[in-house]
Design a protein around this motif. Structure first.
Motif, PDB file in Angstrom:
ATOM      1  N   LEU A 279       0.851  -1.164   0.006  1.00 44.90           N
ATOM      2  CA  LEU A 279      -0.018   0.003  -0.102  1.00 44.90           C
ATOM      3  C   LEU A 279       1.020   1.055   0.017  1.00 44.90           C
ATOM      4  O   LEU A 279       2.016   1.197   0.591  1.00 44.90           O
ATOM      5  CB  LEU A 279      -0.842  -0.059   1.230  1.00 44.90           C
ATOM      6  N   GLY A 280       0.492   2.257  -0.497  1.00 48.72           N
ATOM      7  CA  GLY A 280       1.261   3.524  -0.816  1.00 48.72           C
ATOM      8  C   GLY A 280       1.974   4.061   0.491  1.00 48.72           C
ATOM      9  O   GLY A 280       1.235   4.064   1.514  1.00 48.72           O
ATOM     10  N   SER A 281       3.056   4.508   0.661  1.00 47.87           N
ATOM     11  CA  SER A 281       3.870   4.781   1.761  1.00 47.87           C
ATOM     12  C   SER A 281       3.298   6.021   2.357  1.00 47.87           C
ATOM     13  O   SER A 281       3.780   6.399   3.513  1.00 47.87           O
ATOM     14  CB  SER A 281       5.396   4.921   1.477  1.00 47.87           C
ATOM     15  N   SER A 282       2.630   6.891   1.677  1.00 48.95           N
ATOM     16  CA  SER A 282       2.083   8.129   2.280  1.00 48.95           C
ATOM     17  C   SER A 282       0.730   7.688   2.973  1.00 48.95           C
ATOM     18  O   SER A 282       0.383   8.681   3.925  1.00 48.95           O
ATOM     19  CB  SER A 282       1.612   9.073   1.123  1.00 48.95           C
ATOM     20  N   LEU A 283       0.222   6.560   3.004  1.00 49.87           N
ATOM     21  CA  LEU A 283      -0.823   6.175   3.770  1.00 49.87           C
ATOM     22  C   LEU A 283      -0.640   5.336   4.766  1.00 49.87           C
ATOM     23  O   LEU A 283      -1.601   5.352   5.829  1.00 49.87           O
ATOM     24  CB  LEU A 283      -1.870   5.643   2.691  1.00 49.87           C
ATOM     25  N   THR A 284       0.602   4.683   4.861  1.00 47.88           N
ATOM     26  CA  THR A 284       0.743   3.665   5.991  1.00 47.88           C
ATOM     27  C   THR A 284       2.284   3.596   6.321  1.00 47.88           C
ATOM     28  O   THR A 284       2.940   3.627   5.403  1.00 47.88           O
ATOM     29  CB  THR A 284       0.069   2.185   5.667  1.00 47.88           C
ATOM     30  N   SER A 285       2.797   3.002   7.343  1.00 46.91           N
ATOM     31  CA  SER A 285       4.014   2.548   7.490  1.00 46.91           C
ATOM     32  C   SER A 285       4.491   1.217   7.147  1.00 46.91           C
ATOM     33  O   SER A 285       5.549   1.033   7.387  1.00 46.91           O
ATOM     34  CB  SER A 285       4.254   2.802   9.161  1.00 46.91           C
ATOM     35  N   SER A 286       3.503   0.623   6.609  1.00 43.39           N
ATOM     36  CA  SER A 286       3.751  -0.666   6.174  1.00 43.39           C
ATOM     37  C   SER A 286       5.024  -0.602   5.085  1.00 43.39           C
ATOM     38  O   SER A 286       5.839  -1.694   5.413  1.00 43.39           O
ATOM     39  CB  SER A 286       2.620  -1.286   5.575  1.00 43.39           C
TER      40      SER A 286
END
Length: 284
Positions: free
Chosen positions: A90-97
């Motif tokens: 998932l996009g890095s701007s949305l999560t720390s994953s």
């Protein structure tokens, strides 16, 4: 001799079982906490469960990014068997994953995290692209290079029927939620494919079945270089009638070879609410 490549992705890529099976995609689920119970997204909890909890108890779930230990243990099984792994997040701007994925990858040899810079089937289209490149027999370095170039050609957006869930999750004000519902305003959320950040686009007024057609045609009309191979239609659980309206609007404008229809994961659904519908496509 190069090692065999495993294609892996966060479960938030929202691909259908048909596509998951076709490209032999390994999915890693996010964790959902609801009413003090912990679930694995799309494994033991589904969007209807979320809507029921909100409708009956006004409860919203909490979503947890995949942590470094979870990623490490997940990847290590494949690495120990001699595989390389391309994992799309998932996009890095949305999560720390994505950051957690990179930290785990640094502890292992042969794990290659890719930031999709997108969400839902926007990420999913990048996963499909990866599957196609693996089938062609490209090496890992070439696949990674092409994926990083290609992700900026993927366009994802969705239209909301209500702002209640965004408000309940603290992502918009009560005034905005009330005003939107009273005026029957349906906002479009666009994903910036350079960063993965979400932003509000056009706002349509009317019932979802009426504005859906205009939203789709306006979005497709914004590009004159659309790749007609794939389009993904994703929703949070809507009537078949709405799905048919959306499919017909898409194909009347652009004759895509394949329309993939899928239900959004709980991680995506809990932020957008019921009757949300969106789509993703690629440009050349």
């Amino acid at each position: 001799m190069s090692r065999k490549i495993i294609l892996s992705a966060d479960s938030t890529c929202d691909l259908s079982k048909e596509l998951v099976d076709k490209y032999n995609i390994q999915l890693f689920p996010y964790t959902i906490t609801l009413d003090d119970n912990v679930y694995k997204d799309n494994i033991d909890i589904t969007p209807p469960d979320i809507f029921k909890a909100y409708r009956e108890k006004r409860l919203l779930p909490k979503t947890s990014a995949i942590n470094t230990v979870e990623y490490y243990n997940y990847f290590k099984e494949w690495i120990d068997k001699g595989y390389e792994i391309i994992h799309i997040t998932l996009g890095s701007s949305l999560t720390s994953s994505f950051n957690n994925c990179c930290l785990s990858a640094n502890e292992l040899t042969g794990v290659h995290p890719i930031d999709s810079q997108n969400l839902s089937t926007g990420s999913g289209l990048l996963v499909i692209k990866a599957g196609e490149l693996i089938e062609k027999g490209l090496n890992t370095e070439d696949i990674i290079s092409q994926l990083k170039d290609h992700r900026n050609n993927i366009h994802m957006s969705f239209i909301l029927d209500t702002l209640d869930f965004l408000y309940a999750g603290g992502r918009c004000s009560k005034l905005s939620s009330l005003g939107s519902n009273l005026l029957k305003i349906k906002p479009v959320i666009n994903v910036d494919n350079n960063s993965g950040a979400m932003g509000v686009g056009n706002k349509y007024r009317g019932t979802i079945d009426k504005v859906l057609i205009k939203y789709i045609k306006d979005k497709l009309s914004s590009y004159n270089n659309i790749n007609k191979e794939h389009v993904c239609l994703v929703h949070s659980g809507v009537d078949d009638e709405l799905i048919d309206i959306a499919k017909n609007a898409i194909l009347e404008h652009t004759p895509f070879k394949t329309v993939h229809t899928t239900v959004a994961s709980c991680t995506i659904t809990c932020h957008c609410g019921p009757n949300t519908i969106g789509f993703s496509f690629e440009t050349i």
